[in-house]
Each structure stands twice: as C-alpha cells, then as structure tokens.
Scaffold this active site. Structure first.
Site, short mmCIF file in Angstrom:
data_model
loop_
_atom_site.label_atom_id
_atom_site.label_comp_id
_atom_site.label_asym_id
_atom_site.label_seq_id
_atom_site.Cartn_x
_atom_site.Cartn_y
_atom_site.Cartn_z
N HIS A 34 0.82 -1.22 0.00
CA HIS A 34 0.00 0.00 0.00
C HIS A 34 0.85 1.26 0.00
O HIS A 34 1.25 1.76 1.05
CB HIS A 34 -0.90 -0.03 1.24
CG HIS A 34 -1.97 1.02 1.25
ND1 HIS A 34 -3.18 0.84 1.87
CD2 HIS A 34 -2.03 2.27 0.73
CE1 HIS A 34 -3.93 1.92 1.74
NE2 HIS A 34 -3.24 2.81 1.05
N LEU B 257 2.22 6.77 -4.99
CA LEU B 257 3.41 7.30 -5.67
C LEU B 257 3.11 8.56 -6.47
O LEU B 257 4.03 9.19 -7.00
CB LEU B 257 4.05 6.22 -6.55
CG LEU B 257 4.53 4.98 -5.77
CD1 LEU B 257 5.09 3.93 -6.73
CD2 LEU B 257 5.57 5.33 -4.71
N ARG B 258 1.84 8.93 -6.56
CA ARG B 258 1.40 10.25 -7.07
C ARG B 258 1.65 10.49 -8.55
O ARG B 258 1.41 11.61 -9.02
CB ARG B 258 2.07 11.38 -6.28
CG ARG B 258 1.91 11.31 -4.79
CD ARG B 258 0.47 11.29 -4.36
NE ARG B 258 0.34 11.48 -2.91
CZ ARG B 258 -0.69 11.04 -2.22
NH1 ARG B 258 -1.68 10.37 -2.81
NH2 ARG B 258 -0.77 11.26 -0.92
N ASN C 219 -5.17 6.15 -6.78
CA ASN C 219 -5.73 7.51 -6.70
C ASN C 219 -4.77 8.58 -7.22
O ASN C 219 -4.40 9.53 -6.55
CB ASN C 219 -6.22 7.84 -5.28
CG ASN C 219 -5.12 7.83 -4.24
OD1 ASN C 219 -4.05 7.27 -4.46
ND2 ASN C 219 -5.36 8.48 -3.11
N ASP D 256 -8.94 2.86 -3.08
CA ASP D 256 -8.31 3.45 -1.89
C ASP D 256 -8.27 4.98 -1.91
O ASP D 256 -8.02 5.60 -2.94
CB ASP D 256 -6.89 2.94 -1.69
CG ASP D 256 -6.30 3.55 -0.42
OD1 ASP D 256 -6.98 3.53 0.61
OD2 ASP D 256 -5.18 4.09 -0.48
N HIS E 214 -10.74 0.33 1.45
CA HIS E 214 -10.52 1.44 2.39
C HIS E 214 -11.83 1.55 3.14
O HIS E 214 -12.81 2.09 2.63
CB HIS E 214 -10.20 2.71 1.57
CG HIS E 214 -10.21 3.98 2.35
ND1 HIS E 214 -9.09 4.75 2.56
CD2 HIS E 214 -11.22 4.63 2.98
CE1 HIS E 214 -9.42 5.82 3.28
NE2 HIS E 214 -10.71 5.78 3.54
N ASN F 233 -5.78 9.29 7.14
CA ASN F 233 -7.07 8.63 7.11
C ASN F 233 -6.90 7.14 6.81
O ASN F 233 -6.36 6.83 5.76
CB ASN F 233 -7.94 9.28 6.02
CG ASN F 233 -9.35 8.77 6.04
OD1 ASN F 233 -9.76 8.09 6.98
ND2 ASN F 233 -10.11 9.07 5.01
N ASP G 123 1.07 2.70 3.77
CA ASP G 123 0.18 3.77 3.28
C ASP G 123 0.99 5.06 3.05
O ASP G 123 0.51 6.16 3.32
CB ASP G 123 -0.97 4.00 4.28
CG ASP G 123 -2.10 4.85 3.67
OD1 ASP G 123 -2.05 5.14 2.46
OD2 ASP G 123 -3.03 5.22 4.42
O1 DOR Z 1 -4.10 9.25 4.75
C1 DOR Z 1 -4.43 8.89 3.64
N1 DOR Z 1 -3.82 9.37 2.55
N2 DOR Z 1 -5.43 8.04 3.52
C2 DOR Z 1 -5.94 7.72 2.34
O2 DOR Z 1 -6.84 6.93 2.29
C3 DOR Z 1 -5.43 8.33 1.10
C4 DOR Z 1 -4.05 8.80 1.27
C5 DOR Z 1 -3.60 9.73 0.20
O3 DOR Z 1 -3.77 9.41 -0.99
O4 DOR Z 1 -3.03 10.77 0.52
ZN ZN Z 2 -6.82 4.34 2.42
#
Ligand code: DOR
Ligand code: ZN
Length: 434
Positions: free
Chosen positions: A64, A67-68, A98, A155, A182, A287, A314
C-alpha cells in the site's frame, strides 16, 4: 560467473534452527545458493559483500503506497517514491490508483509500470475497483488483470454501495484477485479530521467514529458470506490500514469462520495514538486517523495473534505547502517508507518482544502471501534475489530532511528508530547502499 556473494550473514527468518552464519550467492537476479560460511570462497564473483554483524532478510514488500504519478509529481514520482522504498528496505511496492487520472484502465496501468517511469524496485499496482473510483461502474477487471494487476481498490475512498461491492468481490474472485477496501463509511465522516472522542471535542474538531470503519468491515464480511453461500466462489477481501479494535474483532471472527479476509496495519497506527495530533499537527493527520490508545494496543495484539496479516505503510506524500494550512484543510496522509522497519523493530520487537523473524515475516513473507506473489518474500534458492541487509541492533534518528521522498510530511522527524539498513538488493541489483 555469479553476480554477487553476500558473506557471513545472519539469516532471518532462520534457514536452520541454529544460529550459524551463511553465505548467499546471487546469479541472474535469483538466489542461486545458500550455504555455510566459506562455501563459495574459491568461486569467482563480480561483487562481494561482507555481512558480518548484519542480518539478511527477504526484501520488504509494501502492499500500500501512493506514488502520485501521474498527476501530482510535485509530491512524489514513481522514481522518487521507489528510491525512498529502496532506502527503507523495500524491494516490492504496490501503487494505489488515486492518481490523476485515476488508474482504472489497462492504458494507465501499462503507463505506470513502463520502464520509462524509472521504478527502482519491483513495482506492482492495484488499479481502481470502479471507474474513476467513483463507486458506480466496475472497471474492466479481466483486461486489467491480464495486464498484471494484483487486485482492485478505490483506496482513498471506500466502495460504498452494497451491490457494487458485491459485484466487485464476485468479479475479482473469478480472477483470483482481492478487493482491497478502504473501510470508511463516508456518510459518517464528512468534515471530520481526526478520531472521534474527548480529544477531538477539546480541540474543537469533528471526529471520525470507530463505527465509520467497523461498519464497512462488517458489511464486507457479510457480503463474503453471502457470496460464498450463493455462488461457487471464494472472494478475497483485503482490509486496508485497520485502525480500530472493533474492525479487528470482526476480521478475527471472520477468519475463525474460514472466510478469506486479510488485513494490513500501518506503522503509525501501532506507534502513535490520537494525542500526536495535539497542537494541530497536520503531519500526524491521515485517514484512517490515529486512534485511542486502546485501539493502538489492539492493533499490536492483532499483529501478535495473526489477525493482522501484514504491515503496510500507506506512504502518502504531500507537499509542505499543502500541510501548512489549518488542520481541517490539510490533506490526509504521511510518508512512511523510510521509517517502517525502524518503527516496527522499535515498537514490536524491542518494546513488545515480538521475535525479529516475526516482524520481518509481517513485512515480507506475509504480504507476499496476501497477494500470492510468486518467488518473493522468502530467502529460498530459486526465488528472486530481493534482499535487505541491516543492523538489527543499531539505534538511529530519522531526519525527514534526509528522506529520499519528494515530500517530508512525517510525524517521525527526529524520532528514534531501531535497525539500520545497510543495503537493499532487488532482483540481484543493489538499489540502495548506505
Ligand atoms: O491518509 C491517507 N492518505 N489516507 C488515504 O486513504 C489516502 C491517502 C492519500 O492518498 O493521501
Ligand atoms: Zn486508504
């Protein structure tokens, strides 16, 4: 000629009941042999590493990470994120979908996995469970699976609707892949920025309740049971970043009943509790949020008793300017790749007495099992030479300024770590060296 010989290593998990040191030979990116010390002394090898005093373990696997790329490369890129992964001892990471655009197609999956992106370690991806992660229409599971997906997830958001989640579990089960959930009932968490409770009340913030997480986990488990009863299928639900005692209890019971549920816990959830956000520290905002102390202890219990299958970071990089705003407006997420092993060893091994081999299994062998990754996650002849070499007794201080990630949003700046990484080797290539 062989590529690499690592000599005098203490192997974890132990290859033999004794504590004898071993030499490990790498050839063509695979583990070619593991023998008692000195066995290869007369062999011609390109590179030799002396591992005296160090521990050699399977390369860590993180199911999890964010990497943006594409779309938010000012926060992180595939190249920088995987460089941070290598520095943290990881040899396989699984990228969440995402991104911008959302990774919900074969085209975007192929684009992410292309060599041009410059991944430094083995990169896998979990594309979106629904198109655009909008929770409405399933993405093309068959085609995406054929292109190499290791599961599906929305997610950042849950798959909320019962009938969509049911359809997702069924479609993924037909391909023998998990749905990674999620677990957050976003109908209950709008405008919330931390854990619900007296501290949130005192801070004047709206809190996310335990039920916002556990009710989705319970619903998903109910769906698993229904699908098993009505279809000839065994769906796999993977619960991401479990943060509450109540969600864990539901998972524990579902496992006892033989359902295929797995889950992950993040280092921050077993290291910190909600008090880390006091002072409106946006670098401790994520989150699911940091929870009450009893939840933190429940996660540790779950890691001990097998309810939690693996540790996942995460890793969620955000730029400084995004975090340096009012707490409620700051984005969720913290970086985690370079602090995961140091925290796991400090908290689980040193503070709670978990054997070193168990900690490593939670970060290598077990995530490999969750995702059915072949030839990874174990020190076995024939497996990929994915390795991490570290000093299990070294204490050090993590400095965010030294991070290889593009972002520095961590609550662990200047924090004590246990276990210092000396080298990370991915498919026989040295991808990090201290
Ligand atoms: O803290 C989080 N950051 N929870 C998530 O579910 C998404 C993630 C993010 O993409 O920054
Ligand atoms: Zn998440």
């Amino acid at each position: 000629m062989s590529d690499l010989l690592i000599r005098n290593a203490h192997l974890v998990p132990l290859s033999t009941p004794s504590n004898e040191l071993r030499d490990l030979l790498v050839r063509d990116g695979r583990i070619a042999a593991i023998e008692p010390q000195g066995a290869f002394d007369r062999l011609e090898v390109k590179n030799t590493m002396d591992a005296a005093g160090l521990t050699l373990a399977p390369g860590l696997i993180d199911v999890h990470v964010h990497l943006r790329e594409p779309g938010q490369t000012y926060k992180e890129t595939i190249a920088t994120g995987t460089r941070a992964a290598a520095a943290g001892g990881f040899t396989t990471v699984v990228a969440m979908p995402n991104t911008l655009p959302v990774n919900d197609s074969v085209t975007s999956l192929n684009w992410m996995l292309a060599p041009e992106r410059g991944a430094q370690v083995h990169l896998l991806a979990m594309p979106a469970a629904t198109i655009g992660s909008m929770g409405e229409t399933l993405s093309d599971y068959e085609a995406i699976a054929r292109a190499g997906a290791v599961g599906f997830t929305d997610d950042g958001k849950p798959v909320l609707e019962d009938h969509i989640m049911r359809a997702a579990l069924v479609a993924a089960a037909r391909l023998d892949l998990p749905i990674s959930q999620h677990a957050e009932d976003i109908r209950m968490t709008g405008g919330c920025s931390m854990n619900a409770g007296p501290l949130a009340f005192r801070m004047g913030l709206r809190g996310m309740t335990v039920e916002a997480e556990s009710s989705i986990v319970e619903r998903d488990i109910r769906l698993l049971r229904e699908i098993e009863a009505s279809e000839n299928l065994r769906p796999h639900l993977h619960v991401q970043h479990v943060s509450t005692s109540r969600a864990l209890a539901a998972i524990r019971e579902a496992k006892r009943q033989g359902l295929h549920v797995t889950c992950e816990a993040a280092p921050h959830h077993f290291t910190l509790n909600e008090h880390a956000v006091e002072g409106y520290n946006a670098n401790a905002k994520m989150n699911p949020p940091l929870r009450a102390e009893q939840d933190r202890l429940a996660i540790i219990e779950g890691l001990f008793d097998g309810t939690v299958d693996c540790i996942a970071t995460d890793h969620a990089p955000h730029a400084a300017h995004e975090k340096e705003v009012e707490f409620e407006r700051a984005p969720n997420g913290i970086t985690g790749l370079e602090t995961a092993l140091g925290l796991a060893l400090r908290v689980l091994h040193r503070d709670h007495g978990m054997p070193l081999a168990r900690v490593i299994a939670l970060m290598s062998t077990q995530p490999a099992t969750v995702l059915q990754l072949e030839d990874r996650g174990a020190l076995q002849v024939g497996a990929y030479a994915d390795l991490v070499l570290f000093d299990a007794t070294a204490e050090w201080v993590f400095l965010a300024a030294n991070s290889l990630s593009k972002s520095k949003n961590t609550p662990f700046d200047h924090d004590a770590m246990l276990g210092q990484i000396h080298a990370t080797i991915c498919e026989g290539r040295i991808v990090y060296r201290r």
